[in-house]
Design a protein around this motif. Structure first.
Motif, PDB file in Angstrom:
ATOM      1  N   LEU A  86      -7.836  11.242  -7.804  1.00  0.00           N
ATOM      2  CA  LEU A  86      -6.940  10.167  -8.156  1.00  0.00           C
ATOM      3  C   LEU A  86      -6.388   9.337  -7.135  1.00  0.00           C
ATOM      4  N   TRP A  87      -5.769  10.219  -6.288  1.00  0.00           N
ATOM      5  CA  TRP A  87      -5.143   9.928  -4.862  1.00  0.00           C
ATOM      6  C   TRP A  87      -5.998   9.031  -3.961  1.00  0.00           C
ATOM      7  N   THR A  88      -7.397   9.551  -3.700  1.00  0.00           N
ATOM      8  CA  THR A  88      -8.405   9.294  -2.852  1.00  0.00           C
ATOM      9  C   THR A  88      -9.038   7.651  -3.565  1.00  0.00           C
ATOM     10  N   THR A  89      -9.032   7.739  -4.934  1.00  0.00           N
ATOM     11  CA  THR A  89      -9.511   6.665  -5.622  1.00  0.00           C
ATOM     12  C   THR A  89      -8.547   5.332  -5.522  1.00  0.00           C
ATOM     13  N   SER A  90      -7.299   5.692  -5.250  1.00  0.00           N
ATOM     14  CA  SER A  90      -6.443   4.645  -5.332  1.00  0.00           C
ATOM     15  C   SER A  90      -6.315   4.066  -3.623  1.00  0.00           C
ATOM     16  N   ALA A  91      -6.781   4.987  -2.656  1.00  0.00           N
ATOM     17  CA  ALA A  91      -7.011   4.571  -1.382  1.00  0.00           C
ATOM     18  C   ALA A  91      -7.967   3.608  -1.497  1.00  0.00           C
ATOM     19  N   ILE A  92      -9.390   3.893  -1.918  1.00  0.00           N
ATOM     20  CA  ILE A  92     -10.479   3.195  -2.015  1.00  0.00           C
ATOM     21  C   ILE A  92     -10.071   1.718  -2.523  1.00  0.00           C
ATOM     22  N   GLY A  93      -9.394   1.603  -3.612  1.00  0.00           N
ATOM     23  CA  GLY A  93      -9.062   0.564  -4.226  1.00  0.00           C
ATOM     24  C   GLY A  93      -8.373  -0.417  -3.169  1.00  0.00           C
ATOM     25  N   VAL A  94      -7.319   0.291  -2.498  1.00  0.00           N
ATOM     26  CA  VAL A  94      -6.772  -0.393  -1.352  1.00  0.00           C
ATOM     27  C   VAL A  94      -7.587  -1.024  -0.175  1.00  0.00           C
ATOM     28  N   MET A  95      -8.635  -0.291  -0.002  1.00  0.00           N
ATOM     29  CA  MET A  95      -9.442  -0.792   1.032  1.00  0.00           C
ATOM     30  C   MET A  95     -10.278  -1.988   0.665  1.00  0.00           C
ATOM     31  N   PHE A  96     -10.618  -1.911  -0.507  1.00  0.00           N
ATOM     32  CA  PHE A  96     -11.411  -3.179  -1.178  1.00  0.00           C
ATOM     33  C   PHE A  96     -10.344  -4.325  -1.216  1.00  0.00           C
ATOM     34  N   GLY A  97      -9.051  -3.899  -1.534  1.00  0.00           N
ATOM     35  CA  GLY A  97      -8.207  -5.160  -1.550  1.00  0.00           C
ATOM     36  C   GLY A  97      -7.751  -5.748  -0.549  1.00  0.00           C
ATOM     37  N   VAL A  98      -7.756  -5.033   0.736  1.00  0.00           N
ATOM     38  CA  VAL A  98      -7.527  -5.830   1.938  1.00  0.00           C
ATOM     39  C   VAL A  98      -8.756  -6.239   2.664  1.00  0.00           C
ATOM     40  N   GLY A  99      -9.883  -5.978   1.947  1.00  0.00           N
ATOM     41  CA  GLY A  99     -11.177  -6.720   2.519  1.00  0.00           C
ATOM     42  C   GLY A  99     -12.005  -5.775   3.352  1.00  0.00           C
ATOM     43  N   ILE A 145       1.134   6.602  -7.218  1.00  0.00           N
ATOM     44  CA  ILE A 145       0.017   7.295  -7.569  1.00  0.00           C
ATOM     45  C   ILE A 145       0.300   8.809  -7.893  1.00  0.00           C
ATOM     46  N   GLY A 146       1.382   9.345  -7.009  1.00  0.00           N
ATOM     47  CA  GLY A 146       1.605  10.693  -7.137  1.00  0.00           C
ATOM     48  C   GLY A 146       2.210  11.195  -8.602  1.00  0.00           C
ATOM     49  N   PHE A 147       2.887  10.065  -9.242  1.00  0.00           N
ATOM     50  CA  PHE A 147       3.358  10.276 -10.542  1.00  0.00           C
ATOM     51  C   PHE A 147       2.074  10.650 -11.524  1.00  0.00           C
ATOM     52  N   LEU A 148       1.308   9.731 -11.285  1.00  0.00           N
ATOM     53  CA  LEU A 148       0.155   9.866 -12.159  1.00  0.00           C
ATOM     54  C   LEU A 148      -0.636  11.056 -11.902  1.00  0.00           C
ATOM     55  N   CYS A 149      -0.874  11.301 -10.410  1.00  0.00           N
ATOM     56  CA  CYS A 149      -1.402  12.610 -10.239  1.00  0.00           C
ATOM     57  C   CYS A 149      -0.883  13.983 -10.674  1.00  0.00           C
ATOM     58  N   ALA A 150       0.342  13.826 -10.755  1.00  0.00           N
ATOM     59  CA  ALA A 150       1.117  15.011 -11.125  1.00  0.00           C
ATOM     60  C   ALA A 150       0.978  15.394 -12.705  1.00  0.00           C
ATOM     61  N   GLY A 151       0.538  14.214 -13.474  1.00  0.00           N
ATOM     62  CA  GLY A 151       0.296  14.452 -14.705  1.00  0.00           C
ATOM     63  C   GLY A 151      -1.061  15.107 -15.178  1.00  0.00           C
ATOM     64  N   VAL A 152      -1.956  15.375 -14.188  1.00  0.00           N
ATOM     65  CA  VAL A 152      -3.016  16.115 -14.447  1.00  0.00           C
ATOM     66  C   VAL A 152      -3.157  17.446 -13.752  1.00  0.00           C
ATOM     67  N   ILE A 153      -1.936  17.895 -13.406  1.00  0.00           N
ATOM     68  CA  ILE A 153      -1.719  19.159 -12.784  1.00  0.00           C
ATOM     69  C   ILE A 153      -0.856  20.062 -13.614  1.00  0.00           C
ATOM     70  N   PHE A 154      -1.347  21.094 -14.054  1.00  0.00           N
ATOM     71  CA  PHE A 154      -0.611  21.943 -14.916  1.00  0.00           C
ATOM     72  C   PHE A 154      -0.931  23.483 -14.473  1.00  0.00           C
ATOM     73  N   SER A 175       0.825  -1.132   0.015  1.00  0.00           N
ATOM     74  CA  SER A 175       0.090  -0.012   0.037  1.00  0.00           C
ATOM     75  C   SER A 175       0.759   1.185  -0.046  1.00  0.00           C
ATOM     76  N   HIS A 176       1.896   1.208   0.812  1.00  0.00           N
ATOM     77  CA  HIS A 176       2.918   2.182   0.700  1.00  0.00           C
ATOM     78  C   HIS A 176       3.357   2.686  -0.633  1.00  0.00           C
ATOM     79  N   GLY A 177       3.784   1.587  -1.398  1.00  0.00           N
ATOM     80  CA  GLY A 177       4.175   1.799  -2.697  1.00  0.00           C
ATOM     81  C   GLY A 177       3.030   2.291  -3.821  1.00  0.00           C
ATOM     82  N   ILE A 178       1.985   1.900  -3.516  1.00  0.00           N
ATOM     83  CA  ILE A 178       0.795   2.234  -4.424  1.00  0.00           C
ATOM     84  C   ILE A 178       0.548   3.426  -4.082  1.00  0.00           C
ATOM     85  N   LEU A 179       0.365   4.190  -2.930  1.00  0.00           N
ATOM     86  CA  LEU A 179       0.166   5.482  -2.626  1.00  0.00           C
ATOM     87  C   LEU A 179       1.519   6.461  -3.163  1.00  0.00           C
ATOM     88  N   THR A 180       2.513   5.925  -3.070  1.00  0.00           N
ATOM     89  CA  THR A 180       3.596   6.804  -3.309  1.00  0.00           C
ATOM     90  C   THR A 180       3.484   6.913  -5.040  1.00  0.00           C
TER      91      THR A 180
END
Length: 230
Positions: free
Chosen positions: A106-119, A82-91, A75-80
């Motif tokens: 996007l960052w929140t959506t990633s965290a939601i996916g983590v919650m479903f993944g861990v049950g 995802i920051g590169f993808l988030c940077a792509g939509v900031i201009f 989860s630490h790796g995922i949320l870290t």
């Protein structure tokens, strides 16, 4: 290889939650929309499912060794990452920065996916509902709260007709605006002088009044008045 409902259901729920958030972003014309949010949420869920089911991984431990794996590192790796993808939509455009809300979604959506993944279905559903509440419903409340608006104004003057900054301050003040920053750009052929202005004022901003006033200025070859909206 058997496909278990314990794997299918979390992935389906993550796709649905990500899709709902993505629909709101797509509806308002933001760069990361429906499919992007689905992929982010689904991928986060899949990676966490893989981390939670490491007993099924095809690796062989060393003899007489006990292997202890911490799934939170995934989860630490995922949320870290995802920051590169988030940077792509900031201009940045002029003095304005756009895409911050979409990056946060996007960052929140990633965290939601983590919650479903861990049950943690209950927390994932709560987070998805809260995200939709903030993005869709609180948008209307935010528009009605008293606050200061920001706009970017670009003025393009012909040679030797550009006014002093004091004149620009007065021009903006006539329409309830106050300049925060004024930049100067001279064209390569020295035929035009541009003012790039960041201005603030109480909402709603008097965009129409300022545009009419600018249209009456002698020597103004063109102008742009862009209210900031993220």
């Amino acid at each position: 290889m058997m496909i278990s409902w314990d794997l299918i259901l979390p992935v389906a729920a993550a796709m649905m939650a990500g899709g709902l958030v993505g629909i709101e972003r797509t509806y308002h014309g933001h760069p990361a929309g429906f499919r992007t949010h689905i992929l982010v949420c689904m991928t986060s869920c899949v990676l966490m499912l893989a981390a939670m089911h490491q007993a099924t991984w095809a690796f062989v431990a060393l003899p007489d060794q006990r292997l202890v794996i911490d799934p939170t590192r995934m989860s630490h790796g995922i949320l870290t990452g995802i920051g590169f993808l988030c940077a792509g939509v900031i201009f940045r455009e002029g003095f304005s920065v756009h895409g911050l809300t979409t990056a946060a979604s996007l960052w929140t959506t990633s965290a939601i996916g983590v919650m479903f993944g861990v049950g943690m279905w209950n927390l994932g559903l709560i987070a998805a509902g809260a995200t939709l509440l903030v993005l869709a419903i609180l948008r209307f409340l935010d528009a009605r709260l008293p606050h200061v608006g920001v706009m970017d104004v670009t003025l393009r003057w012909t040679r030797d007709t550009a006014p002093e900054e004091a004149t620009l301050h007065e021009l903006l003040a006539e329409n309830g605006l106050k300049s925060v920053r004024i930049g100067h750009v001279i064209s390569a052929d020295c035929q035009f002088h541009e003012h790039h202005i960041k201005a603030r004022g109480p909402m709603p901003l008097n965009v129409a009044g300022l545009s009419r006033r600018l249209g009456q200025q002698t020597g103004l070859a063109g102008f742009s008045v862009m209210p900031r909206d993220d």
